[in-house]
Design a protein around this motif. Structure first.
Motif, PDB file in Angstrom:
ATOM      1  N   TYR A 253     -24.060 -18.815 -21.974  1.00 54.30           N
ATOM      2  CA  TYR A 253     -25.019 -19.044 -20.896  1.00 54.30           C
ATOM      3  C   TYR A 253     -25.869 -17.801 -20.644  1.00 54.30           C
ATOM      4  O   TYR A 253     -27.105 -17.862 -20.629  1.00 54.30           O
ATOM      5  N   TYR A 254     -25.202 -16.659 -20.457  1.00 53.72           N
ATOM      6  CA  TYR A 254     -25.914 -15.445 -20.047  1.00 53.72           C
ATOM      7  C   TYR A 254     -26.615 -14.716 -21.192  1.00 53.72           C
ATOM      8  O   TYR A 254     -27.627 -14.038 -20.970  1.00 53.72           O
ATOM      9  N   TYR A 255     -26.089 -14.839 -22.396  1.00 51.34           N
ATOM     10  CA  TYR A 255     -26.673 -14.104 -23.516  1.00 51.34           C
ATOM     11  C   TYR A 255     -27.431 -14.985 -24.506  1.00 51.34           C
ATOM     12  O   TYR A 255     -28.073 -14.471 -25.418  1.00 51.34           O
ATOM     13  N   ARG A 256     -27.364 -16.307 -24.342  1.00 51.12           N
ATOM     14  CA  ARG A 256     -28.042 -17.185 -25.277  1.00 51.12           C
ATOM     15  C   ARG A 256     -28.945 -18.181 -24.538  1.00 51.12           C
ATOM     16  O   ARG A 256     -30.143 -18.003 -24.474  1.00 51.12           O
ATOM     17  N   THR A 257     -28.347 -19.228 -23.974  1.00 53.60           N
ATOM     18  CA  THR A 257     -29.153 -20.357 -23.502  1.00 53.60           C
ATOM     19  C   THR A 257     -29.952 -20.066 -22.232  1.00 53.60           C
ATOM     20  O   THR A 257     -31.032 -20.629 -22.043  1.00 53.60           O
ATOM     21  N   HIS A 258     -29.432 -19.249 -21.330  1.00 50.81           N
ATOM     22  CA  HIS A 258     -30.112 -18.979 -20.063  1.00 50.81           C
ATOM     23  C   HIS A 258     -30.231 -17.473 -19.808  1.00 50.81           C
ATOM     24  O   HIS A 258     -30.139 -17.015 -18.675  1.00 50.81           O
ATOM     25  N   SER A 259     -30.439 -16.724 -20.849  1.00 51.90           N
ATOM     26  CA  SER A 259     -30.517 -15.269 -20.713  1.00 51.90           C
ATOM     27  C   SER A 259     -31.745 -14.862 -19.906  1.00 51.90           C
ATOM     28  O   SER A 259     -32.777 -15.544 -19.918  1.00 51.90           O
ATOM     29  N   HIS A 260     -31.623 -13.766 -19.206  1.00 52.56           N
ATOM     30  CA  HIS A 260     -32.724 -13.177 -18.439  1.00 52.56           C
ATOM     31  C   HIS A 260     -32.583 -11.664 -18.558  1.00 52.56           C
ATOM     32  O   HIS A 260     -31.462 -11.146 -18.505  1.00 52.56           O
ATOM     33  N   PRO A 261     -33.678 -10.953 -18.730  1.00 52.80           N
ATOM     34  CA  PRO A 261     -33.574  -9.495 -18.932  1.00 52.80           C
ATOM     35  C   PRO A 261     -32.902  -8.741 -17.800  1.00 52.80           C
ATOM     36  O   PRO A 261     -32.366  -7.646 -18.008  1.00 52.80           O
ATOM     37  N   ASN A 262     -32.896  -9.314 -16.597  1.00 49.90           N
ATOM     38  CA  ASN A 262     -32.267  -8.636 -15.462  1.00 49.90           C
ATOM     39  C   ASN A 262     -30.787  -8.959 -15.298  1.00 49.90           C
ATOM     40  O   ASN A 262     -30.116  -8.405 -14.437  1.00 49.90           O
ATOM     41  N   SER A 263     -30.284  -9.877 -16.119  1.00 48.97           N
ATOM     42  CA  SER A 263     -28.901 -10.335 -15.996  1.00 48.97           C
ATOM     43  C   SER A 263     -28.009  -9.594 -16.981  1.00 48.97           C
ATOM     44  O   SER A 263     -28.364  -9.400 -18.137  1.00 48.97           O
TER      45      SER A 263
END
Length: 353
Positions: A253-263
Motif C-alpha cells: 500500500y505505502y510503497y507501491r499502490t498508494h505511495s506518496h512522497p511524504n509518506s
C-alpha cells in the motif's frame, strides 16, 4: 517444497499485478493537483459538489498542513456537523484519511484530515518524530481549527481515527469532551506494539530496545546524526517474504499502490522512549462518549481493537462492527470494505451528532 514454491509464485504474481496498479496510481497522483492518491479523489472543485480546501494553521508554533472537505452545496450561513480524521502511522492526509474524509463529506459532514506534526507536509524537527503526546495534540489541534471553520457546528464534532490514528483518538477523547462521537477503524495500539512487538513477538528484547532508544537520544543531544527505526524502502522479494498481512499489505500500500512522497515507514528511534511507555488502551473507562470501533474479521491487528473495546466500560454506548473478510490494510482502500465502513460511520454520526 512444491506447495511453498506455489505460494511464493502466487504472492509474486499479486505483487506484479499491484505494480501495474501502482503505475496507474502514480500517474493519477501526478495529475491530481492535491496529490491525492486514493481512487475517486477530487481533481477540481466544482459548484454543487464536495470541495477540498488545503489549509495551514499553527499548533504550538509549528505549521500544520491539512485538507478540509466541505459537502455539496456548502453554505457558510448554515451549520454542519464536523468530523476530524486522524491518519495511520506512516500515512499522510492524501491517503486513507483523505479518502474517508472525502466520503464523509459526501454524506454531509465538514471534515478535516491533517498531517501529524513532524510528518508529511507539516513542520517540526526532527522529521518523522512519532511521539504519542504530539499525535494526541495533533488531534486536539484539528478540533481547535475545524470548530472555528465557517459553517461548523462546534457542538456536533465527531472523530475517526485510522490505524495508529485510532489509538491516538482513543487517548485524545478520554479527556477532550469536545468530541461527541468517537470512532476508530483498524485501530493500532502503537505503544503496545513498539513495546511488545507485533502480536507480542518481541517481549524478550524490551530492555535492549529501550537502551537503543536511550542511546539514540544521547546521540541527538550530543549533536550526532538522527537515528531511525522502521523501513525506508523494500524490494518486491522482501515484500513477498513478509509473513504478516499487516506488514506485507502495508508495504504494498505505502510503497507501491498508494505511495506518496511524504509518506514513510520511518520514525526516530528516540521516539521509542515515549512510545514504549505508552498504551492506547489504558484509562479507556474515561471515554463516556458513544464509541464505535471497526475492524476486519481477518485483520491480524484485531486483537488490539478487542482489547481496547472490552475496557471501554464508561462509554455511553459502544459497538464493535466487523468487516467480514477484510484485513487491516484492505479497510484503507478496498471499495466494498470502505463502503461498509462509511455506511456504518454515517449511521453512527447521524445518531450521535
Amino acid at each position: 517444497m512444491k506447495k511453498l514454491t506455489s505460494i511464493i509464485a502466487l504472492t509474486m504474481s499479486v505483487i506484479a499485478t499491484e505494480e501495474v496498479d501502482a503505475q496507474s496510481h502514480q500517474k493519477g497522483k501526478q495529475q491530481n493537483p492535491y496529490t491525492l492518491v486514493y481512487d475517486g479523489a477530487i481533481n477540481k472543485n466544482e459548484k454543487g459538489k464536495v470541495n477540498i480546501h488545503p489549509v495551514t494553521y499553527k499548533l504550538n508554533g509549528i505549521t500544520i498542513a491539512a485538507n478540509v472537505y466541505t459537502p455539496a452545496n456548502y453554505d457558510t450561513s448554515k451549520k454542519y456537523p464536523a468530523v476530524v480524521v486522524a491518519h495511520p502511522n506512516g500515512g499522510v492526509k492524501e491517503q486513507a484519511s483523505g479518502l474517508y474524509a472525502q466520503r464523509l463529506a459526501e454524506a454531509g459532514y465538514i471534515t478535516i484530515a491533517a498531517d501529524a506534526t513532524y510528518q508529511g507536509a507539516s513542520g517540526g524537527e526532527p522529521r518523522h518524530t512519532d511521539k504519542p503526546a504530539s499525535r494526541t495534540e495533533d488531534i486536539r489541534g484539528m478540533a481547535d481549527f475545524i470548530t472555528h471553520y465557517a459553517g461548523v457546528d462546534a457542538g456536533r464534532l465527531g472523530i475517526l481515527g485510522i490505524c495508529g490514528g485510532g489509538g491516538y483518538t482513543l487517548k485524545a477523547t478520554q479527556s477532550d469532551k469536545r468530541f461527541k462521537a468517537v470512532a476508530t477503524l483498524s485501530m493500532f495500539n502503537s505503544g503496545e506494539v513498539r513495546r511488545n512487538g507485533f502480536q507480542n513477538s518481541q517481549l524478550s528484547t524490551v530492555q535492549e530496545r529501550l537502551k537503543q532508544a536511550a542511546d539514540a537520544r544521547a546521540d541527538e543531544a550530543a549533536g550526532g546524526k538522527i537515528k531511525y527505526s522502521g523501513v525506508a524502502s523494500i524490494t518486491d522479494e522482501e515484500i513477498a517474504k513478509t509473513a504478516t498481512d499487516l506488514y506485507r499489505e502495508g508495504y504494498q500500500y505505502y510503497y507501491r499502490t498508494h505511495s506518496h512522497p511524504n509518506s514513510t515507514f520511518l520514525y526516530t528511534t528516540s521516539s521509542l522512549l515515549d512510545l514504549m511507555t505508552w498504551d492506547a488502551a489504558t484509562n479507556m473507562d474515561l471515554i463516556n462518549q458513544p464509541l464505535l470501533m471497526i475492524a476486519g474479521s481477518k485483520a491480524d491487528t484485531k486483537y488490539m481493537t478487542d482489547e481496547a473495546f472490552a475496557k471501554a466500560s464508561g462509554a455511553k454506548s459502544k459497538e464493535l462492527f466487523v468487516l467480514d473478510g477484510a484485513t487491516h490494510i484492505q479497510s484503507y482502500w478496498m471499495p466494498e470494505y470502505v463502503s461498509q465502513a462509511v455506511n456504518k460511520l454515517t449511521e453512527f454520526y447521524a445518531a450521535n451528532l
